[in-house]
Enzyme design. Sequence first.
Site, mmCIF file in Angstrom:
data_model
loop_
_atom_site.group_PDB
_atom_site.id
_atom_site.type_symbol
_atom_site.label_atom_id
_atom_site.label_comp_id
_atom_site.label_asym_id
_atom_site.label_seq_id
_atom_site.Cartn_x
_atom_site.Cartn_y
_atom_site.Cartn_z
ATOM 1 C CB CYS A 120 -0.913 0.021 1.223
ATOM 2 S SG CYS A 120 -2.040 -1.366 1.264
ATOM 3 C CG HIS A 260 -3.664 3.267 2.996
ATOM 4 N ND1 HIS A 260 -4.111 3.057 1.712
ATOM 5 C CD2 HIS A 260 -3.485 2.023 3.537
ATOM 6 C CE1 HIS A 260 -4.195 1.758 1.484
ATOM 7 N NE2 HIS A 260 -3.823 1.115 2.579
ATOM 8 C CG ASN A 290 -6.710 -1.132 1.086
ATOM 9 O OD1 ASN A 290 -5.995 -0.514 0.299
ATOM 10 N ND2 ASN A 290 -6.225 -1.776 2.137
HETATM 11 N N1 ACO Z 1 -18.332 -10.339 7.275
HETATM 12 C C1 ACO Z 1 -18.808 -10.738 8.457
HETATM 13 N N2 ACO Z 1 -18.018 -11.127 9.477
HETATM 14 C C2 ACO Z 1 -16.691 -11.106 9.275
HETATM 15 C C3 ACO Z 1 -16.112 -10.699 8.057
HETATM 16 C C4 ACO Z 1 -16.991 -10.315 7.034
HETATM 17 N N3 ACO Z 1 -16.555 -9.890 5.828
HETATM 18 N N4 ACO Z 1 -14.764 -10.773 8.166
HETATM 19 C C5 ACO Z 1 -14.500 -11.207 9.403
HETATM 20 N N5 ACO Z 1 -15.660 -11.412 10.083
HETATM 21 C C6 ACO Z 1 -15.846 -11.881 11.456
HETATM 22 C C7 ACO Z 1 -14.671 -12.694 11.964
HETATM 23 O O1 ACO Z 1 -14.776 -14.037 11.564
HETATM 24 C C8 ACO Z 1 -14.818 -12.504 13.447
HETATM 25 O O2 ACO Z 1 -15.820 -13.361 13.899
HETATM 26 P P1 ACO Z 1 -15.671 -14.119 15.320
HETATM 27 O O3 ACO Z 1 -15.615 -13.017 16.344
HETATM 28 O O4 ACO Z 1 -16.883 -14.962 15.375
HETATM 29 O O5 ACO Z 1 -14.385 -14.890 15.224
HETATM 30 C C9 ACO Z 1 -15.345 -11.072 13.591
HETATM 31 O O6 ACO Z 1 -15.905 -10.734 12.316
HETATM 32 C C10 ACO Z 1 -14.277 -10.062 13.957
HETATM 33 O O7 ACO Z 1 -13.146 -10.249 13.090
HETATM 34 P P2 ACO Z 1 -11.894 -9.308 13.178
HETATM 35 O O8 ACO Z 1 -10.873 -9.760 12.177
HETATM 36 O O9 ACO Z 1 -11.457 -9.167 14.598
HETATM 37 O O10 ACO Z 1 -12.548 -7.917 12.680
HETATM 38 P P3 ACO Z 1 -11.909 -6.491 12.693
HETATM 39 O O11 ACO Z 1 -12.786 -5.592 13.463
HETATM 40 O O12 ACO Z 1 -10.444 -6.507 13.011
HETATM 41 O O13 ACO Z 1 -12.063 -6.059 11.175
HETATM 42 C C11 ACO Z 1 -10.662 -5.810 9.248
HETATM 43 C C12 ACO Z 1 -11.397 -6.784 10.160
HETATM 44 C C13 ACO Z 1 -11.701 -4.948 8.570
HETATM 45 C C14 ACO Z 1 -9.906 -6.618 8.195
HETATM 46 C C15 ACO Z 1 -9.695 -4.929 10.054
HETATM 47 O O14 ACO Z 1 -8.946 -5.728 10.907
HETATM 48 C C16 ACO Z 1 -8.760 -4.108 9.188
HETATM 49 O O15 ACO Z 1 -9.153 -3.187 8.517
HETATM 50 N N6 ACO Z 1 -7.437 -4.397 9.268
HETATM 51 C C17 ACO Z 1 -6.399 -3.601 8.625
HETATM 52 C C18 ACO Z 1 -6.364 -3.722 7.135
HETATM 53 C C19 ACO Z 1 -5.222 -2.889 6.604
HETATM 54 O O16 ACO Z 1 -5.042 -1.762 6.969
HETATM 55 N N7 ACO Z 1 -4.386 -3.466 5.767
HETATM 56 C C20 ACO Z 1 -3.169 -2.761 5.382
HETATM 57 C C21 ACO Z 1 -3.071 -2.445 4.010
HETATM 58 S S1 ACO Z 1 -3.457 -3.737 2.910
HETATM 59 C C22 ACO Z 1 -2.022 -4.039 1.989
HETATM 60 O O17 ACO Z 1 -0.954 -3.644 2.299
HETATM 61 C C23 ACO Z 1 -2.168 -4.877 0.738
#
Ligand code: ACO
Length: 333
Positions: A120, A260, A290
């Site tokens: 990114c 970002h 993203n």
């Molecule tokens: N729909 C419904 N539920 C989901 C989904 C979905 N699409 N995805 C995950 N869940 C569930 C999980 O299974 C979990 O369920 P559980 O509690 O029963 O186990 C629950 O939701 C919570 O999951 P988390 O992973 O803890 O959710 P979080 O609030 O962290 O959100 C997310 C996930 C959106 C991916 C977040 O962590 C995020 O944005 N992370 C950073 C991403 C980023 O900045 N990446 C960097 C750049 S990318 C690059 O460099 C290519």
Amino acid sequence: MERLPTRTCHSRITGMGSAVPEQVLTNHDLELLVDTSDEWITGRTGIKERRMCKKGERLSDYCVKACRRALEDAQVEAGEIDAILIGTISGDYRFPATSIFVQSELRAMNAFALDISATCSGWLYALFHADALIAAGRVRKALVVGAEMLTSITDWSDRSTCVLFGDAAAAAVVEASDGHEGVLSVHIGSNGDLAHLLYCKGGGNGKYLTEESIRKGEHYLRMSGNDVFKHAVRTMYRASVKAIELAHMEIDEIDWLIPHQANIRIMEATAERLRIPRERVFINIDKYGNTSAASVPLAIDEARRTGKLKPGQTVLTVVFGGGFTWGSAVIRF
Ligand code: ACO
């Protein structure tokens, strides 16, 4: 505090352009693919829809469109360009670089062409190098591009990643500047100890593509979202402070934070730590998701085109991505 050097030579952005696929993939479309909901995706990420390339489309085609728009905006001819730097991890082929095809298509035959792999952070890494080459007198005019087709390495059965990414390309013409304007600071960094939290292994010589690796989905992007989230908030704050220090400025002098577009909660948390009010944060993640290396220039371009970002205003931009890599800059337009 460490005394930071005052810059003597600046680069500035004289034109920008972007290109996104026509095909729109909404949260409701994703509800048909995986166990997810519009409510979950919107609440957790801020994304409502994203753009997706069709099969057979190449990233370089989008780069060319974005570059043509940026060149027109800057009123610069392709033949005047000395360097084409493209931040991407999802180029047309393993080699040659995507920038090679862009050079040929644009007929920018006086330029050298280079891809930069920094996830990114790719566009800010490219800007850092263009700025340094301009400061060193080696380059006068550069095309600095961030472009990504992450939907081509997305596992459409993995709900934790497939809802996040979109495709786009965005470009800036960066030129040497006499005045105290333009890129006032640009900072990049990385931490290779945390590579295991966000990666795509399959296809490299560390992990050859085999029937088995394909069956296991090792050619897809994998991410420990929650871990990445925590590091992103911490690092984006620190990188922002660094860029402001390097520019010898105060946070109050920043007109816009254009971060970002990875997750609305990461952007809000970064703004809150920096004490930048929500109305000074530019957000377009709802429309594009993203777009990795394209995210920052796509957002800056939209802020300029819609008249939100006005000439003379100062932008703080900051990014965080796999590697981990990060980057930040203070830019006066
Ligand atoms: N729909 C419904 N539920 C989901 C989904 C979905 N699409 N995805 C995950 N869940 C569930 C999980 O299974 C979990 O369920 P559980 O509690 O029963 O186990 C629950 O939701 C919570 O999951 P988390 O992973 O803890 O959710 P979080 O609030 O962290 O959100 C997310 C996930 C959106 C991916 C977040 O962590 C995020 O944005 N992370 C950073 C991403 C980023 O900045 N990446 C960097 C750049 S990318 C690059 O460099 C290519």
